[in-house]
Each structure stands twice: as structure tokens, then as C-alpha cells.
Design an enzyme around this catalytic site. Sequence first.
Site, mmCIF file in Angstrom:
data_model
loop_
_atom_site.group_PDB
_atom_site.id
_atom_site.type_symbol
_atom_site.label_atom_id
_atom_site.label_comp_id
_atom_site.label_asym_id
_atom_site.label_seq_id
_atom_site.Cartn_x
_atom_site.Cartn_y
_atom_site.Cartn_z
ATOM 1 N N ASN A 107 -0.540 1.326 5.659
ATOM 2 C CA ASN A 107 0.867 0.409 4.862
ATOM 3 C C ASN A 107 1.497 -0.693 5.871
ATOM 4 O OD1 ASN A 107 3.620 0.629 3.192
ATOM 5 N ND2 ASN A 107 2.568 -0.955 2.758
ATOM 6 N N GLY A 108 1.428 -1.889 5.206
ATOM 7 C CA GLY A 108 1.973 -2.806 6.284
ATOM 8 C C GLY A 108 1.216 -4.305 6.576
ATOM 9 N N GLY A 160 -0.295 -0.093 -5.013
ATOM 10 C CA GLY A 160 -1.048 -0.276 -4.898
ATOM 11 C C GLY A 160 -2.208 0.230 -5.969
ATOM 12 N N SER A 200 12.539 -2.826 -13.386
ATOM 13 C CA SER A 200 13.575 -2.973 -11.986
ATOM 14 C C SER A 200 14.533 -3.411 -12.933
ATOM 15 C CB SER A 200 12.251 -3.213 -10.384
ATOM 16 O OG SER A 200 12.173 -4.612 -10.892
ATOM 17 N N CYS A 230 0.539 -1.185 0.395
ATOM 18 C CA CYS A 230 0.531 0.297 -0.152
ATOM 19 C C CYS A 230 0.726 1.016 -0.093
ATOM 20 C CB CYS A 230 -0.439 0.120 1.575
ATOM 21 S SG CYS A 230 -2.312 -1.787 1.499
ATOM 22 N N CYS A 288 12.257 -12.842 4.458
ATOM 23 C CA CYS A 288 12.247 -13.806 3.628
ATOM 24 C C CYS A 288 12.925 -14.497 2.689
ATOM 25 C CB CYS A 288 11.344 -13.175 2.043
ATOM 26 S SG CYS A 288 12.583 -11.842 2.105
ATOM 27 N N TYR A 290 13.346 -3.936 -5.271
ATOM 28 C CA TYR A 290 12.248 -3.697 -5.936
ATOM 29 C C TYR A 290 11.021 -2.736 -5.327
ATOM 30 C CZ TYR A 290 7.872 -6.887 -8.617
ATOM 31 O OH TYR A 290 6.931 -6.957 -8.532
ATOM 32 N N ASP A 345 18.109 -9.439 -13.168
ATOM 33 C CA ASP A 345 16.287 -9.189 -13.052
ATOM 34 C C ASP A 345 16.218 -8.885 -11.458
ATOM 35 O OD1 ASP A 345 13.972 -9.336 -13.016
ATOM 36 O OD2 ASP A 345 13.623 -10.617 -13.056
ATOM 37 N N ASP A 346 16.120 -8.422 -10.953
ATOM 38 C CA ASP A 346 16.088 -8.092 -9.132
ATOM 39 C C ASP A 346 15.326 -9.330 -8.013
ATOM 40 O OD1 ASP A 346 13.261 -8.210 -9.046
ATOM 41 O OD2 ASP A 346 13.524 -6.467 -10.116
HETATM 42 S S1 SF4 Z 1 10.429 -10.723 5.035
HETATM 43 FE FE1 SF4 Z 1 11.120 -9.867 2.930
HETATM 44 S S2 SF4 Z 1 9.905 -8.589 1.098
HETATM 45 FE FE2 SF4 Z 1 8.821 -8.887 4.142
HETATM 46 S S3 SF4 Z 1 9.571 -7.643 4.514
HETATM 47 FE FE3 SF4 Z 1 11.330 -8.985 5.402
HETATM 48 S S4 SF4 Z 1 12.833 -8.183 3.991
HETATM 49 FE FE4 SF4 Z 1 10.657 -7.292 3.129
#
Ligand code: SF4
Length: 480
Positions: free
Chosen positions: A106-107, A32, A290, A5, A448, A249, A357-358
Amino acid sequence: MHEKCGVVGISLEDRDAARPLYYSLYALQHRGQESAGIVTHDGFQQYSHVEMGLVGDAFDPGDLEALNGSNGIGHVRYPTAGSVNACCAQPFSVSFKSGSLGLSHNGNLVNADEIGDELADLGHAFTSDGDTEVIAHDLARNLLEEDLVRAVKRTMNRIHGSYSLTIMHDETVLGVRDPEGNRPLCIGELEDGYVLASESAAIDTLDGELIRDVKPGELVVLHADGTGYDTYQLVEPENTAHCFFEHVYFARPDSTIDENLVYEVRRELGRKLWEESGVESDVVLPVPDSGRAFASGYAEAAQDDGSDIEFAEGLMKNRYVGRTFIMPTQDERERAVRLKLNPIKSTIEGKRVTIIDDSIVRGTTSTQLIQLLKDAGAEEVHVRIGAPPIVAPCYMGIDMASRDELIAGNQSVDEIRDEIEADSLSYLSIDAIAETLETSRTDLCLGCVTGEYPYDIEGEETDREVARPEIGTPSSPADD
Ligand code: SF4
């Protein structure tokens, strides 16, 4: 992958805030595309217009004229928590005993259900299943007992997860960034007022000046007469958890986030990609859009090292293929990349090609892209990625894939290379990202790419000492 968002808040001296809010939402449209909304206040009452769709479709001139008042907040949304329908579109607005409240978020909170259940037991009725409404109700409740600043602090002590918020309590606009600073928020100055926004590009659009990022754990209160603002450091974080993917990204390259211009960060990451895993080839191509800054940094570093590698635009993007493109069969879905990207044969035929690529999420696009380049006559196709492999989902407001869907979820880099049929594949290291952002790993969210998160998420590992607040008894002044 989709952010999430974009939020904005504006207080002006003596003109309506609706148009500047509308322009800044346009600048944040990449954050968004599902819905867009503005809530304003003229000192007497609140006005709201929230619609599904892109900013350009969500408002007509009459809608903007009806949004009276020189203070307001706005939101663009791609749904992450809550349903994909109008009841979760934002800003969320509510009237209660001590005034009106508007909220843009946002979040993603990881303890919204616990707080929502507690508030429901206390008689609060919810109209959506989104976490933003939970924040609004919690804050509304605290405002019955506390002044604005203490009420926000009390709510911050209860919510756990990532949030950048713009809030409007009657005609006062506030900005809050979570104590980990996971999602961006900055403050800027206009000729006749002040603005809070997810990205500085929104401030640029209004011919404003970026003042600085809102600090993690900080509350900014804009003066309703547009003449200034006050700040309160409500929570002192030990470590931050900035989302590094904002730089890789999500954010616009022309935005400055946490003091780093995104475009320069991406170029530097591209340079580091060459230093860590450069491969001799004839031409380096960005995967638009990107990958462009990464590829130019990569090519520049290669040329500095004496390589003859050439930077070229070898893939043309069709900008008119939207998310809603209908692809009824798997076969047609697999053709999607042909609709989105078309190779320029002269830069590819008979050449050793490196594409930059990103990220790789599921791997479907990479596989198709490599096939596309080989069909166009590439002799070799090497793949370099400006981020580490994505091994786990995001719980902080990014719409990613589930663990099972992630190509790196349970495969090695060599196995991924074989699956996408690349001649070679390398990712950027976490250290290169921390170094480029001039920060330490412990101040970044790496959930992630490591599977260890900076928040207390049920069933997941953490990379620090964190515990979600105890919910179940109503907050009391002792929490302040
Ligand atoms: S898990 Fe990855 S995409 Fe999600 S907030 Fe953390 S760094 Fe960012």
C-alpha cells in the site's frame, strides 16, 4: 479520490490462514475494489489466488480450501501505479534461488523506475509495470546475500516513497512501514496467532485485539508457528509524514490509526470547523458517508455555543451505485449525483442549510449537490469542508486529480464559492488538523494541501530536507 490499497498478513498456530485473511480483506474492501488476492505457505510450498474484482467475487469456497498453510498475506487493490489489469493485481509472488516471496504493498514509490532500470540491467525480468514488483526483485536479490532482516533493511535504504508492506518469505510473514509512516499498518493479537493489517477494523473482524501501530521505519517479523513476533527498528525517522487524509476520508471510522480512533478524530474536526467558521443556519446535513461524523461534531459544538442548529440526515445515498456505472454522455455524468444522493425534502424545504463534506476535489459533485438542495427548497446553502483546500496531486498512492482538474488548484476560496454557487464556503485549517491529531505539521504529509511534499519528487517542492537514494550501482553491505 480513491485509496490505494489494503494489506494484511497472518500467522496462526494450527489452522489455515486463508479464511481469516479472506475476512480481513472484506474489512478492508473500502481500500481497494479492483482486485483481491491471498498468498499462503504451508511450510513446503506457496499457494496463490489473485483475481480481479471485489473480495466476494474473487474467491469461491474451493479457492479458499486450496490455499493451504497457517501463514499468509492478502491484498485489495485500487490501482495507483501500474496498469489496471491482472498482471498488477497483488499479492505479487515470485520464486527465486533462496525461496519464495509474496508481497502486498500500500503506497507508491517515487524512485521505482530508477531501481527497476538498474535491476533490468542486471538481468531481472519484470512481468508488470508496477512498483511492487520492483520491491520484490530488489528484496529477492538482497536475500541472496543477506539474512532476512538485513536484506529488508538494504531494500529500505534504496526505495523512496510511501509503503506499508506485508511480505511472505517462505512461511515467514513480515510487516514493514516506511520511515515516514505515510500509510498505516498495525499489529494485532488473535487467540491463536498474530495479524498485521492496514487498519485495526480488520483485526476487530477476527475478534482480535489491536496491540499497536507498526512504527515508521519498523520491521515486524511474525513467528511462523503463530506464537509471537519480533520487531526491528531498521530506520530511525527524524520526522514522520503521516497522511492526514487517512483520518479525514480514507480509513473506516471504526479504525484506530496512529493511536487515534478515526470516528473521534472526525467528530473533533467537525467541532473545530464550527469554532473556525461556524455559520448560523437551521439545519446541518452530512454528505454521506464520511461527512457524518464531521457534521455531528459540528452540530454538537454549535449547540454547546447556544445555537438552535439541528443535525439531520437530509441526503439519502443509494448504496448500489458502483464505480462501474456507465454514463456515456457528459449530461448523464452530471446526473450521477441524482442517482447517488436524494434529498429528504422535509428537512430542507424553506430552511437555511449547512452541508458538511470531507473534501472538494473537482467541485462537480458540490455544484450538483447545492443545486439539488436548492431545487428541494433550501433557502440558503452553506458549505463547510473538514479539510484544507486540495491544491496539488498526491504521489503517495492516492488516486486524486491532476493539478488542472483540482478546483482549488488555481482558485481562491471565494472563487470556488462562486463557482459552486454556495452562499458561503469555508475549509478547515491545517493547524486544526495537527492539533486534533496531537502532532505537529512537520510530522504530517501535507503535500496535497500545500504543494510541498515529504519525499523528493521530480519537479515538486519538498517541505523538509529529503533526497532520494542514489541508484545506479548495485547495493552493497556498506549501505546497511
Ligand atoms: S499528498 Fe495528501 S493524500 Fe497524499 S499522502 Fe500526502 S496527505 Fe495523503
